[in-house]
Design a protein around this motif. Structure first.
Motif, PDB file in Angstrom:
ATOM      1  N   SER A 176       0.848  -1.196   0.000  1.00 12.56           N
ATOM      2  CA  SER A 176       0.000   0.000   0.000  1.00 12.56           C
ATOM      3  C   SER A 176       0.876   1.236   0.000  1.00 12.56           C
ATOM      4  O   SER A 176       2.044   1.204   0.391  1.00 12.56           O
ATOM      5  CB  SER A 176      -0.924   0.029   1.221  1.00 12.56           C
ATOM      6  OG  SER A 176      -0.169   0.265   2.400  1.00 12.56           O
ATOM      7  N   ARG A 177       0.286   2.286  -0.464  1.00 12.36           N
ATOM      8  CA  ARG A 177       0.915   3.601  -0.371  1.00 12.36           C
ATOM      9  C   ARG A 177      -0.145   4.562   0.113  1.00 12.36           C
ATOM     10  O   ARG A 177      -1.297   4.517  -0.339  1.00 12.36           O
ATOM     11  CB  ARG A 177       1.489   4.040  -1.715  1.00 12.36           C
ATOM     12  CG  ARG A 177       2.220   5.362  -1.591  1.00 12.36           C
ATOM     13  CD  ARG A 177       3.287   5.562  -2.622  1.00 12.36           C
ATOM     14  NE  ARG A 177       3.500   6.994  -2.777  1.00 12.36           N
ATOM     15  CZ  ARG A 177       3.868   7.583  -3.887  1.00 12.36           C
ATOM     16  NH1 ARG A 177       4.098   6.867  -4.965  1.00 12.36           N
ATOM     17  NH2 ARG A 177       4.022   8.869  -3.942  1.00 12.36           N
ATOM     18  N   LEU A 178       0.240   5.423   1.045  1.00 12.10           N
ATOM     19  CA  LEU A 178      -0.664   6.406   1.619  1.00 12.10           C
ATOM     20  C   LEU A 178      -0.291   7.802   1.116  1.00 12.10           C
ATOM     21  O   LEU A 178       0.871   8.066   0.788  1.00 12.10           O
ATOM     22  CB  LEU A 178      -0.575   6.394   3.140  1.00 12.10           C
ATOM     23  CG  LEU A 178      -0.814   5.053   3.843  1.00 12.10           C
ATOM     24  CD1 LEU A 178      -0.653   5.216   5.356  1.00 12.10           C
ATOM     25  CD2 LEU A 178      -2.167   4.482   3.492  1.00 12.10           C
ATOM     26  N   ALA A 179      -1.267   8.675   1.112  1.00 15.57           N
ATOM     27  CA  ALA A 179      -1.021  10.060   0.713  1.00 15.57           C
ATOM     28  C   ALA A 179       0.017  10.710   1.633  1.00 15.57           C
ATOM     29  O   ALA A 179       0.746  11.600   1.214  1.00 15.57           O
ATOM     30  CB  ALA A 179      -2.320  10.852   0.743  1.00 15.57           C
ATOM     31  N   THR A 180       0.110  10.232   2.863  1.00 10.71           N
ATOM     32  CA  THR A 180       1.029  10.798   3.839  1.00 10.71           C
ATOM     33  C   THR A 180       2.436  10.198   3.755  1.00 10.71           C
ATOM     34  O   THR A 180       3.352  10.671   4.431  1.00 10.71           O
ATOM     35  CB  THR A 180       0.489  10.592   5.263  1.00 10.71           C
ATOM     36  OG1 THR A 180       0.193   9.193   5.443  1.00 10.71           O
ATOM     37  CG2 THR A 180      -0.790  11.411   5.483  1.00 10.71           C
ATOM     38  N   ASP A 181       2.629   9.163   2.934  1.00 10.73           N
ATOM     39  CA  ASP A 181       3.960   8.588   2.760  1.00 10.73           C
ATOM     40  C   ASP A 181       4.833   9.553   1.960  1.00 10.73           C
ATOM     41  O   ASP A 181       4.340  10.265   1.082  1.00 10.73           O
ATOM     42  CB  ASP A 181       3.879   7.247   1.998  1.00 10.73           C
ATOM     43  CG  ASP A 181       3.278   6.135   2.828  1.00 10.73           C
ATOM     44  OD1 ASP A 181       3.244   6.252   4.078  1.00 10.73           O
ATOM     45  OD2 ASP A 181       2.836   5.139   2.224  1.00 10.73           O
ATOM     46  N   PRO A 182       6.136   9.559   2.235  1.00 10.95           N
ATOM     47  CA  PRO A 182       7.020  10.419   1.435  1.00 10.95           C
ATOM     48  C   PRO A 182       7.065   9.948  -0.015  1.00 10.95           C
ATOM     49  O   PRO A 182       6.921   8.749  -0.287  1.00 10.95           O
ATOM     50  CB  PRO A 182       8.383  10.275   2.112  1.00 10.95           C
ATOM     51  CG  PRO A 182       8.298   9.005   2.892  1.00 10.95           C
ATOM     52  CD  PRO A 182       6.858   8.789   3.236  1.00 10.95           C
ATOM     53  N   ALA A 183       7.272  10.870  -0.909  1.00 10.84           N
ATOM     54  CA  ALA A 183       7.407  10.518  -2.325  1.00 10.84           C
ATOM     55  C   ALA A 183       8.624   9.631  -2.486  1.00 10.84           C
ATOM     56  O   ALA A 183       9.652   9.848  -1.826  1.00 10.84           O
ATOM     57  CB  ALA A 183       7.536  11.762  -3.168  1.00 10.84           C
ATOM     58  N   PRO A 184       8.542   8.610  -3.345  1.00  2.00           N
ATOM     59  CA  PRO A 184       9.670   7.698  -3.503  1.00  2.00           C
ATOM     60  C   PRO A 184      10.817   8.358  -4.263  1.00  2.00           C
ATOM     61  O   PRO A 184      10.625   9.231  -5.100  1.00  2.00           O
ATOM     62  CB  PRO A 184       9.085   6.545  -4.327  1.00  2.00           C
ATOM     63  CG  PRO A 184       8.016   7.200  -5.130  1.00  2.00           C
ATOM     64  CD  PRO A 184       7.440   8.266  -4.221  1.00  2.00           C
ATOM     65  N   GLU A 185      12.025   7.907  -3.939  1.00  3.40           N
ATOM     66  CA  GLU A 185      13.171   8.301  -4.743  1.00  3.40           C
ATOM     67  C   GLU A 185      13.160   7.407  -5.978  1.00  3.40           C
ATOM     68  O   GLU A 185      12.854   6.229  -5.881  1.00  3.40           O
ATOM     69  CB  GLU A 185      14.467   8.081  -3.964  1.00  3.40           C
ATOM     70  CG  GLU A 185      14.596   8.994  -2.764  1.00  3.40           C
ATOM     71  CD  GLU A 185      15.912   8.783  -2.032  1.00  3.40           C
ATOM     72  OE1 GLU A 185      16.916   8.460  -2.709  1.00  3.40           O
ATOM     73  OE2 GLU A 185      15.915   8.939  -0.829  1.00  3.40           O
ATOM     74  N   GLN A 186      13.456   7.963  -7.113  1.00  7.80           N
ATOM     75  CA  GLN A 186      13.480   7.163  -8.341  1.00  7.80           C
ATOM     76  C   GLN A 186      14.688   6.247  -8.313  1.00  7.80           C
ATOM     77  O   GLN A 186      15.821   6.697  -8.172  1.00  7.80           O
ATOM     78  CB  GLN A 186      13.504   8.047  -9.578  1.00  7.80           C
ATOM     79  CG  GLN A 186      12.165   8.638  -9.903  1.00  7.80           C
ATOM     80  CD  GLN A 186      11.165   7.569 -10.249  1.00  7.80           C
ATOM     81  OE1 GLN A 186      11.414   6.687 -11.034  1.00  7.80           O
ATOM     82  NE2 GLN A 186       9.991   7.651  -9.667  1.00  7.80           N
ATOM     83  N   LEU A 187      14.445   4.970  -8.407  1.00  3.38           N
ATOM     84  CA  LEU A 187      15.508   3.982  -8.443  1.00  3.38           C
ATOM     85  C   LEU A 187      15.836   3.658  -9.889  1.00  3.38           C
ATOM     86  O   LEU A 187      14.977   3.726 -10.761  1.00  3.38           O
ATOM     87  CB  LEU A 187      15.075   2.723  -7.711  1.00  3.38           C
ATOM     88  CG  LEU A 187      14.653   2.909  -6.241  1.00  3.38           C
ATOM     89  CD1 LEU A 187      14.078   1.624  -5.705  1.00  3.38           C
ATOM     90  CD2 LEU A 187      15.846   3.358  -5.428  1.00  3.38           C
TER      91      LEU A 187
END
Length: 188
Positions: A176-187
């Motif tokens: 899952s991903r939440l709106a409150t999670d930090p944006a991912p770093e592009q791998l």
């Protein structure tokens, strides 16, 4: 709801179409003719242009009735369909949805899906006000796992015998991903 178009740099996301100017039918049939795509997404697999037309109508109705949002991920220069992203099981009260996605076999390994899905997630959390998006895939599908990781999803657990693939019950991983999670770093 009217379909939402998203600019994702090298890719342009728009509603699936079949009209007098643009037809996605051939690209859909080609993508779903791929054994790996059919294996994991058999329920939606259009095997002919007539079935692909029904697929486009099904996706269009989702926008019209506001219960499914879908995008054809197109190359920004050639307009070729490279992938598809679908937010379904929308629950507007809870602000939640589940994502399904695929990449045309000719475009795998190029980072199309992480780029497109991150763009969709940005809109879903920002523009549409969703809070939680779930991503599930068969345990033996490492490509889907890499997409989940690159898009900042958090592994929640293993769903035992949750899907049938090749006439066999298989486990799925749920992320899952939440709106409150930090944006991912592009791998890479």
């Amino acid at each position: 709801m009217e379909p939402v178009e998203i600019n994702a740099g090298d890719y342009y996301l728009r509603a699936f179409r079949n009209d007098d100017r643009v037809s996605d039918l051939r690209a859909l049939v080609e993508a779903y003719a791929d054994p790996a795509t059919r294996r994991y997404l058999y329920a939606l697999a259009p095997s002919s242009e007539a079935a692909a037309e029904m697929y486009v109508q099904f996706m269009t109705m989702g926008w019209e009735k506001n219960y499914r949002w879908s995008w054809a991920v197109c190359d920004a220069v050639t307009a070729e369909v490279t992938a598809g992203v679908i937010l379904h099981n929308l629950d507007h009260r809870l602000g939640s949805a589940e994502v399904s996605c695929w990449t045309h076999p000719a475009h795998r390994g190029k980072g199309v899906l992480p780029t497109a899905l991150n763009a969709v997630l940005g809109w879903a959390f920002g523009g549409a006000g969703l809070h939680r998006i779930v991503y599930k895939h068969a345990v033996e599908n490492p490509s889907s796992q890499r997409v989940a990781e690159k898009c900042g999803f958090t592994l929640e657990g293993r769903l035992r015998d949750n899907e049938i693939i090749d006439d066999q019950r298989v486990d799925e991983l749920q992320w899952s991903r939440l709106a409150t999670d930090p944006a991912p770093e592009q791998l890479p």
